[in-house]
Design an enzyme around this catalytic site. Structure first.
Site, PDB file in Angstrom:
ATOM      1  N   ASP A   1       0.554  -1.288  -0.448  1.00 35.06           N
ATOM      2  CA  ASP A   1       0.297   0.109   0.064  1.00 35.06           C
ATOM      3  C   ASP A   1       0.642   0.652  -0.326  1.00 35.06           C
ATOM      4  OD1 ASP A   1      -1.553   1.794   0.271  1.00 35.06           O
ATOM      5  OD2 ASP A   1      -3.002   0.904   1.662  1.00 35.06           O
TER       6      ASP A   1
ATOM      7  N   THR B   1      -4.182  13.214 -15.437  1.00 35.77           N
ATOM      8  CA  THR B   1      -5.075  12.751 -15.950  1.00 35.77           C
ATOM      9  C   THR B   1      -5.297  14.874 -16.990  1.00 35.77           C
ATOM     10  OG1 THR B   1      -7.864  13.244 -16.019  1.00 35.77           O
ATOM     11  CG2 THR B   1      -6.626  13.001 -14.015  1.00 35.77           C
ATOM     12  N   ASP B   2      -6.349  14.339 -17.086  1.00 35.10           N
ATOM     13  CA  ASP B   2      -6.892  15.331 -18.083  1.00 35.10           C
ATOM     14  C   ASP B   2      -7.967  16.269 -16.925  1.00 35.10           C
ATOM     15  OD1 ASP B   2      -9.138  14.307 -18.437  1.00 35.10           O
ATOM     16  OD2 ASP B   2      -9.254  14.912 -20.989  1.00 35.10           O
ATOM     17  N   GLU B   3      -8.626  15.695 -16.419  1.00 33.77           N
ATOM     18  CA  GLU B   3      -9.701  16.236 -15.283  1.00 33.77           C
ATOM     19  C   GLU B   3      -9.042  17.625 -14.081  1.00 33.77           C
ATOM     20  OE1 GLU B   3     -12.673  13.354 -13.998  1.00 33.77           O
ATOM     21  OE2 GLU B   3     -12.235  11.706 -15.218  1.00 33.77           O
TER      22      GLU B   3
ATOM     23  N   TYR C   1     -11.696  13.642  -6.645  1.00 36.76           N
ATOM     24  CA  TYR C   1     -10.921  12.590  -7.138  1.00 36.76           C
ATOM     25  C   TYR C   1     -10.056  13.676  -8.339  1.00 36.76           C
ATOM     26  CZ  TYR C   1      -8.861  10.870 -11.655  1.00 36.76           C
ATOM     27  OH  TYR C   1      -8.221  10.223 -12.212  1.00 36.76           O
TER      28      TYR C   1
ATOM     29  N   LYS D   1      -5.886  14.114  -7.904  1.00 33.74           N
ATOM     30  CA  LYS D   1      -5.043  14.606  -8.795  1.00 33.74           C
ATOM     31  C   LYS D   1      -4.120  15.369  -8.919  1.00 33.74           C
ATOM     32  CE  LYS D   1      -4.113  10.980 -10.952  1.00 33.74           C
ATOM     33  NZ  LYS D   1      -3.123   9.852 -10.747  1.00 33.74           N
TER      34      LYS D   1
ATOM     35  N   ASN E   1      -9.163   6.997 -21.296  1.00 34.45           N
ATOM     36  CA  ASN E   1      -8.796   5.312 -21.604  1.00 34.45           C
ATOM     37  C   ASN E   1      -9.832   4.772 -22.035  1.00 34.45           C
ATOM     38  OD1 ASN E   1      -5.248   5.387 -20.737  1.00 34.45           O
ATOM     39  ND2 ASN E   1      -6.520   7.196 -21.662  1.00 34.45           N
TER      40      ASN E   1
ATOM     41  N   PRO F   1     -27.276   3.116 -17.868  1.00 36.99           N
ATOM     42  CA  PRO F   1     -27.344   4.105 -16.945  1.00 36.99           C
ATOM     43  C   PRO F   1     -26.963   5.765 -17.318  1.00 36.99           C
ATOM     44  CG  PRO F   1     -26.170   2.723 -15.834  1.00 36.99           C
ATOM     45  CD  PRO F   1     -26.143   2.144 -16.887  1.00 36.99           C
TER      46      PRO F   1
ATOM     47  N   ASP G   1     -28.319  13.106 -13.540  1.00 39.99           N
ATOM     48  CA  ASP G   1     -26.896  13.117 -13.181  1.00 39.99           C
ATOM     49  C   ASP G   1     -25.910  13.623 -12.202  1.00 39.99           C
ATOM     50  OD1 ASP G   1     -24.797  14.419 -15.412  1.00 39.99           O
ATOM     51  OD2 ASP G   1     -25.930  16.483 -15.416  1.00 39.99           O
TER      52      ASP G   1
ATOM     53  N   GLY H   1     -21.881  17.668  -9.959  1.00 41.01           N
ATOM     54  CA  GLY H   1     -20.050  18.442  -9.941  1.00 41.01           C
ATOM     55  C   GLY H   1     -20.063  18.025 -11.996  1.00 41.01           C
TER      56      GLY H   1
END
Ligand code: NAD
Ligand code: TYD
Length: 350
Positions: free
Chosen positions: A60, A131-133, A156, A160, A186, A211, A286, A289
């Site tokens: 871990d 990530t692009d997020e 998340y 990141k 991806n 969904p 939805d 956010g």
């Protein structure tokens, strides 16, 4: 022999990176450090598990003492860090796991690498996969560039973003030899079926509801996972320390359009009337956010390091659907037990 630690290599992207490196670089020893959470699966690496240049270590990254001892024992020359909690919906339910693994875990790795390299960074490299997020959400136009300001919206993406800042801070403060890439969504073999593409392929096969969050109008930029693995290889070996590279395939799809393509391909392969499974589409509440649109500009990577995606989207989707249809046992294994509980909690009341 050079030693590279890949974290999270039992997961989706990590397993493709580990396979590429083990096969392409027989003179490099690849160590896979993974906690084997619900998302980590050693079946993903069955074909390389007995290779002499591959070793799996269960552990871990949140356990700082363990990580430091591991680095002292193996004296890694490089790290490719992919281990993370990676699913936005889970981060909304339980942010703390994301803070621990994505932020604290990353700092533990940075500290351990800094300790053993001890200021001698010649030939050393810490590659942080992001990530692009982290860039937040785009309107209908424009792209994310390497210098786009960070504006994350989910636990998340915020975790990141935080880890990216810390990795850069170690470079600016200690001269630490880091490099970062930020990639778009991806898809491909071995992805855990909580993410859109494998979840929907699995549900179409089993005639279960699909969904769709909100109106299905959110846009994502999709890249085949093996193209991401090749980009990581090129950046790891040829990128300069301190640099950031965006990775993406200029392949934007509105969710609902992508879902209709998936339905057609799966229906055809199952011998159903193509499009007939559209009746399974179910619009649900939805995501909180929910970012409207992601789109990556990967010109820097293409022009400076010569990478480009190898596959057209249509080919990638065919390969992906074929893989899930052929690997029903893999799907059955990962969707048993805890997965059912997760699925009921996530979608039971929608
Ligand atoms: P994944 O969830 O499939 O795999 C994550 C792996 O990390 C699993 O094997 C898991 O067991 C391991 N792990 C989790 N917590 C750990 C811990 N505390 N210690 C050790 N191992 C742990 O994720 P993925 O989709 O393969 O993503 C890999 C990386 O790429 C992540 O950092 C993610 O942020 C990034 N990324 C993903 C995408 C995408 O579309 N999936 C896009 C861009 C960037
Ligand atoms: P996902 O695969 O979770 O990736 P990310 O949120 O990291 O982009 O979701 C991709 C898109 O699909 C996103 O806009 C949310 C949407 N989505 C659904 O409409 N239904 C679902 O069941 C899931 C998992 C995602």
């Amino acid at each position: 022999m050079k030693k590279i630690l890949i974290t999270g290599a039992a997961g989706f992207i990590g397993s493709h990176v580990a396979r590429l490196f083990v096969n392409k670089y027989p003179d490099t020893h690849i160590f896979n450090l993974d906690k084997l959470t619900y998302a980590g699966n050693l079946e993903n690496l069955k074909d390389i598990e007995h290779n002499p240049n591959y070793t799996f270590i269960k552990g871990d990254i949140v356990d700082g003492d363990f990580i430091l001892e591991l680095f002292k024992e193996y004296q890694f020359d490089g790290v490719i860090h992919l281990a993370a909690e990676s699913h936005v919906d889970r981060s909304i339910e339980n942010p703390m796991e994301f803070i621990m693994t994505n932020i604290v875990g990353t700092v533990n790795l940075l500290n351990a690498a800094r300790h053993i390299w001890d200021g001698d960074f010649e030939g050393k490299r810490f590659y942080h996969v992001s990530t692009d997020e982290v860039y937040g959400s785009l309107g209908n136009e424009g792209f994310f560039y390497e210098d786009t300001a960070y504006d994350p919206h989910s636990p998340y993406s915020a975790s990141k973003a935080s880890s990216d800042h810390l990795v850069r801070a170690y470079h600016d403060t200690y001269g630490f030899p880091m490099i970062i890439s930020n990639c778009s969504n991806n898809y491909g073999p071995n992805q855990f079926p909580e993410k859109l593409v494998p979840l929907f392929i699995n549900n179409i096969c089993h005639n279960k509801p699909l969904p769709v969050y909100g109106k299905g109008e959110n846009v994502r930029d999709w890249l085949y996972v093996i193209d991401h693995a090749h980009a990581i290889d090129v950046i790891f070996h040829q990128g300069a320390n301190g640099e950031t590279f965006n990775i993406g395939g200029h392949n934007e799809w509105k969710n609902i359009d992508l879902i209709k393509v998936l339905i057609k391909v799966v229906d055809k392969k199952l011998g159903r009337e193509p499009g007939s499974s559209e009746k399974l589409i179910t619009y649900v509440t939805d995501r909180a956010g929910h970012d409207l649109r992601y789109a990556i500009d990967s010109t820097k990577l293409q022009e400076t390091l010569g990478w480009k995606p190898s596959l057209q989207f249509e080919e990638g989707i065919e390969l992906t659907v074929d893989w899930y249809l052929k690997n029903q046992e893999w799907l059955d294994n990962v969707t048993s037990g805890d997965y059912q509980k997760y699925y009921d909690e996530m979608y039971g009341d929608r």
